[in-house]
Design an enzyme around this catalytic site. Structure first.
Site, PDB file in Angstrom:
ATOM      1  N   ARG A 143      -6.572  -1.114  10.710  1.00  0.00           N
ATOM      2  CA  ARG A 143      -7.060   0.267  10.916  1.00  0.00           C
ATOM      3  C   ARG A 143      -8.574   0.332  11.132  1.00  0.00           C
ATOM      4  O   ARG A 143      -9.218   1.338  10.817  1.00  0.00           O
ATOM      5  CB  ARG A 143      -6.664   1.184   9.739  1.00  0.00           C
ATOM      6  CG  ARG A 143      -5.171   1.356   9.544  1.00  0.00           C
ATOM      7  CD  ARG A 143      -4.506   2.042  10.740  1.00  0.00           C
ATOM      8  NE  ARG A 143      -3.135   2.390  10.445  1.00  0.00           N
ATOM      9  CZ  ARG A 143      -2.104   1.560  10.583  1.00  0.00           C
ATOM     10  NH1 ARG A 143      -2.284   0.335  11.045  1.00  0.00           N
ATOM     11  NH2 ARG A 143      -0.885   1.970  10.285  1.00  0.00           N
TER      12      ARG A 143
ATOM     13  N   SER B 167      -0.384   8.920   7.345  1.00  0.00           N
ATOM     14  CA  SER B 167      -0.898   8.236   6.147  1.00  0.00           C
ATOM     15  C   SER B 167      -2.320   8.722   5.879  1.00  0.00           C
ATOM     16  O   SER B 167      -3.175   8.635   6.757  1.00  0.00           O
ATOM     17  CB  SER B 167      -0.970   6.722   6.363  1.00  0.00           C
ATOM     18  OG  SER B 167       0.304   6.184   6.595  1.00  0.00           O
TER      19      SER B 167
ATOM     20  N   GLU C 225      -7.650   6.844   5.246  1.00  0.00           N
ATOM     21  CA  GLU C 225      -7.381   6.382   6.596  1.00  0.00           C
ATOM     22  C   GLU C 225      -7.746   7.489   7.583  1.00  0.00           C
ATOM     23  O   GLU C 225      -8.153   7.242   8.707  1.00  0.00           O
ATOM     24  CB  GLU C 225      -5.889   6.041   6.716  1.00  0.00           C
ATOM     25  CG  GLU C 225      -5.584   5.111   7.861  1.00  0.00           C
ATOM     26  CD  GLU C 225      -4.613   5.688   8.839  1.00  0.00           C
ATOM     27  OE1 GLU C 225      -4.725   5.353  10.026  1.00  0.00           O
ATOM     28  OE2 GLU C 225      -3.753   6.474   8.441  1.00  0.00           O
TER      29      GLU C 225
HETATM   30  N1  EPU Z   1       7.738   3.201  -1.012  1.00  0.00           N
HETATM   31  C1  EPU Z   1       8.041   3.663  -2.276  1.00  0.00           C
HETATM   32  N2  EPU Z   1       8.345   4.980  -2.406  1.00  0.00           N
HETATM   33  C2  EPU Z   1       8.391   5.832  -1.357  1.00  0.00           C
HETATM   34  C3  EPU Z   1       8.088   5.346  -0.053  1.00  0.00           C
HETATM   35  C4  EPU Z   1       7.755   4.023   0.095  1.00  0.00           C
HETATM   36  O1  EPU Z   1       8.026   2.941  -3.258  1.00  0.00           O
HETATM   37  O2  EPU Z   1       8.662   7.007  -1.569  1.00  0.00           O
HETATM   38  C5  EPU Z   1       7.374   1.789  -0.866  1.00  0.00           C
HETATM   39  C6  EPU Z   1       8.518   0.950  -0.352  1.00  0.00           C
HETATM   40  O3  EPU Z   1       8.499  -0.250  -1.074  1.00  0.00           O
HETATM   41  C7  EPU Z   1       8.163   0.684   1.078  1.00  0.00           C
HETATM   42  C8  EPU Z   1       6.650   0.611   0.968  1.00  0.00           C
HETATM   43  O4  EPU Z   1       6.315   1.648   0.035  1.00  0.00           O
HETATM   44  O5  EPU Z   1       8.770  -0.458   1.514  1.00  0.00           O
HETATM   45  C9  EPU Z   1       5.886   0.811   2.251  1.00  0.00           C
HETATM   46  O6  EPU Z   1       6.278   1.990   2.903  1.00  0.00           O
HETATM   47  P1  EPU Z   1       6.468   2.048   4.481  1.00  0.00           P
HETATM   48  O7  EPU Z   1       7.144   0.849   4.974  1.00  0.00           O
HETATM   49  O8  EPU Z   1       7.063   3.383   4.775  1.00  0.00           O
HETATM   50  O9  EPU Z   1       5.049   1.993   5.125  1.00  0.00           O
HETATM   51  P2  EPU Z   1       3.580   2.179   4.616  1.00  0.00           P
HETATM   52  O10 EPU Z   1       3.010   0.907   4.194  1.00  0.00           O
HETATM   53  O11 EPU Z   1       3.513   3.242   3.636  1.00  0.00           O
HETATM   54  C10 EPU Z   1       2.442   1.834   6.947  1.00  0.00           C
HETATM   55  C11 EPU Z   1       1.466   2.554   7.854  1.00  0.00           C
HETATM   56  C12 EPU Z   1       2.162   3.638   8.649  1.00  0.00           C
HETATM   57  C13 EPU Z   1       3.319   3.029   9.427  1.00  0.00           C
HETATM   58  C14 EPU Z   1       4.276   2.354   8.425  1.00  0.00           C
HETATM   59  C15 EPU Z   1       5.443   1.681   9.094  1.00  0.00           C
HETATM   60  C16 EPU Z   1      -0.700   2.461   6.764  1.00  0.00           C
HETATM   61  C17 EPU Z   1      -1.752   3.218   6.034  1.00  0.00           C
HETATM   62  N3  EPU Z   1       0.399   3.145   7.063  1.00  0.00           N
HETATM   63  O12 EPU Z   1       2.863   2.749   5.949  1.00  0.00           O
HETATM   64  O13 EPU Z   1       1.209   4.126   9.595  1.00  0.00           O
HETATM   65  O14 EPU Z   1       4.001   4.012  10.169  1.00  0.00           O
HETATM   66  O15 EPU Z   1       3.537   1.354   7.690  1.00  0.00           O
HETATM   67  O16 EPU Z   1       5.036   0.471   9.624  1.00  0.00           O
HETATM   68  O17 EPU Z   1      -0.876   1.286   7.048  1.00  0.00           O
HETATM   69  C18 EPU Z   1      -0.554   5.709   9.710  1.00  0.00           C
HETATM   70  O18 EPU Z   1      -1.341   4.757   9.748  1.00  0.00           O
HETATM   71  O19 EPU Z   1      -0.954   6.918   9.757  1.00  0.00           O
HETATM   72  C19 EPU Z   1       0.847   5.458   9.574  1.00  0.00           C
HETATM   73  C20 EPU Z   1       1.712   6.440   9.437  1.00  0.00           C
END
Ligand code: EPU
Length: 360
Positions: A177, A259, A355
């Site tokens: 990012r 995010s 972010e």
């Molecule tokens: N999780 C929980 N509880 C919840 C939701 C998620 O415990 O209610 C845990 C789960 O273990 C899950 C983990 O959090 O596996 C990660 O969640 P997720 O895979 O949904 O993705 P993220 O790491 O939260 C990142 C990016 C998103 C992108 C997703 C999918 C960042 C800041 N965010 O989110 O990007 O869409 O991965 O690849 O890196 C953005 O940058 O605006 C964005 C939306």
């Protein structure tokens, strides 16, 4: 070309929050961009006298209640071109296509077009709101892919001299990012187009947990009874869009910028300490450091999933996403997000970083 005064920025952002821009214009080509820069310079030919901000889809920004005391330039240059990589002498370019999109093109429309043309590389980045010009700035990423994986070059104009420059992938200094365009020096450049190298050769990237699960659970039967065929480009795009629908709120219904924070990157030492208190903490290696999903921390350590303060909440299906009701102020967002930042620090010792970009 019109320069408008006191334009409300809320309607130009997906958060739907914020005050007015002192001046506002729309640019549809490079000549208009130069006109906008002249306006910002006024009579001063040496350097810019007025702060300016380039607005794309407004999907990753939060505008302050006082608005922006300068010129907001809404980037609307559009047009996509395709060039066969096989024409070049470079043997590694066989099966590759160079795709150049203008900064104002809608990101997901570009992804849809490349998928339709059977070009591999952008499909995992389906459904991301915003424009092409914004993609390299924060190196957008999702479902195991990042813009930097396919970007070959970025064309930009130096706002102080008017000179055009083409940045190679490494000159963009991409990281999670982040990019050169977010640095103090980089902020003087205005991105006008981005060139991607995509492939005609199928290369599904299904490494991300959610995609793996999608295709092992429901995708397989849908595809065919032999169940050995790898998913097609359009099947991957459909999967990503469906997964996103389950996690993110509908932009037409609530205000959000996706995010709100980055996932924290911590040292091994810090992670070992964290694991003593919270042994189930998920982690991903990130160079010589560790990346932690903040959504997991907010949910399982802080118990903040769905946390609401007045009109602002952490989204129930994905607590990393901050959502706001119509009419919410910047201050109300700050009140919830500062509280969350402090709770995470207290419970884990981790300093989390925003972010979303603040515009003030
Ligand atoms: N999780 C929980 N509880 C919840 C939701 C998620 O415990 O209610 C845990 C789960 O273990 C899950 C983990 O959090 O596996 C990660 O969640 P997720 O895979 O949904 O993705 P993220 O790491 O939260 C990142 C990016 C998103 C992108 C997703 C999918 C960042 C800041 N965010 O989110 O990007 O869409 O991965 O690849 O890196 C953005 O940058 O605006 C964005 C939306």
């Amino acid at each position: 070309m019109k320069f408008l005064e006191n334009v409300s920025l809320a309607e130009y952002t997906t958060f739907k929050i914020g005050g007015k821009a002192k001046y506002f214009c729309v640019v549809k080509n490079e000549e208009e961009l130069y006109e906008a820069l002249d306006f910002a310079k006024g009579k001063n030919t040496e350097s810019l006298i007025m702060p300016f901000f380039i607005l794309g889809g407004g999907s990753n920004i939060l505008v302050s209640d006082d608005g922006f005391d300068g010129l907001v330039v809404k980037m609307e240059m559009t047009g996509v071109s395709f060039e066969d990589g096989e024409k070049s002498d470079n043997k590694t370019d066989v099966g590759k296509i160079l795709v150049t999109a203008q900064a104002g093109d809608n990101w997901d429309r570009l992804v849809a077009e490349t998928v339709k043309k059977e070009l591999w590389g952008l499909e995992n980045l389906s459904g991301i709101p915003g424009t092409v010009g914004a993609a390299p700035v924060q190196d957008i990423g999702a479902y195991g892919a990042e813009a930097k994986d396919t970007i070959v070059s970025v064309r930009a104009i130096d706002s102080t001299t008017g000179a055009a420059r083409t940045f190679t992938n490494s000159e963009c200094q991409f990281s999670y990012r982040e990019s050169f365009f977010k640095t103090a020096e980089g902020k003087k450049y205005i991105i006008t187009s981005v060139t991607f190298k995509l492939s005609k050769i199928p290369s599904p990237n299904l490494s991300y947990k959610d995609l793996k699960e999608y295709f092992s659970e429901n995708g397989r039967e849908e595809r065919d009874s032999l169940s050995s065929r790898p998913p097609s480009l359009s099947e991957i795009r459909k999967a990503v869009i469906e997964i996103r629908k389950g996690k993110f709120p509908e932009l037409s219904k609530v205000g959000t910028a996706g995010s709100f924070w980055k996932n924290p990157i911590i040292s091994n030492q810090q992670f070992e300490k964290l694991k003593i208190r919270y042994p189930n903490t998920p982690s991903f290696s990130f160079g010589d450091k560790i990346k932690i999903p903040l959504a997991w921390i907010l949910d399982n350590v802080c118990g903040l999933k769905g946390y609401t303060k007045g009109p602002v909440s952490l989204w129930t299906n994905q607590p990393l996403v901050v959502v706001a009701e119509k009419g919410t102020s910047f201050k109300e967002i700050e009140s919830l997000t500062c509280e969350v930042t402090n709770i995470v620090k207290q419970k884990t010792g981790i300093d989390i970083e925003k972010e979303v970009q603040y515009i003030a």
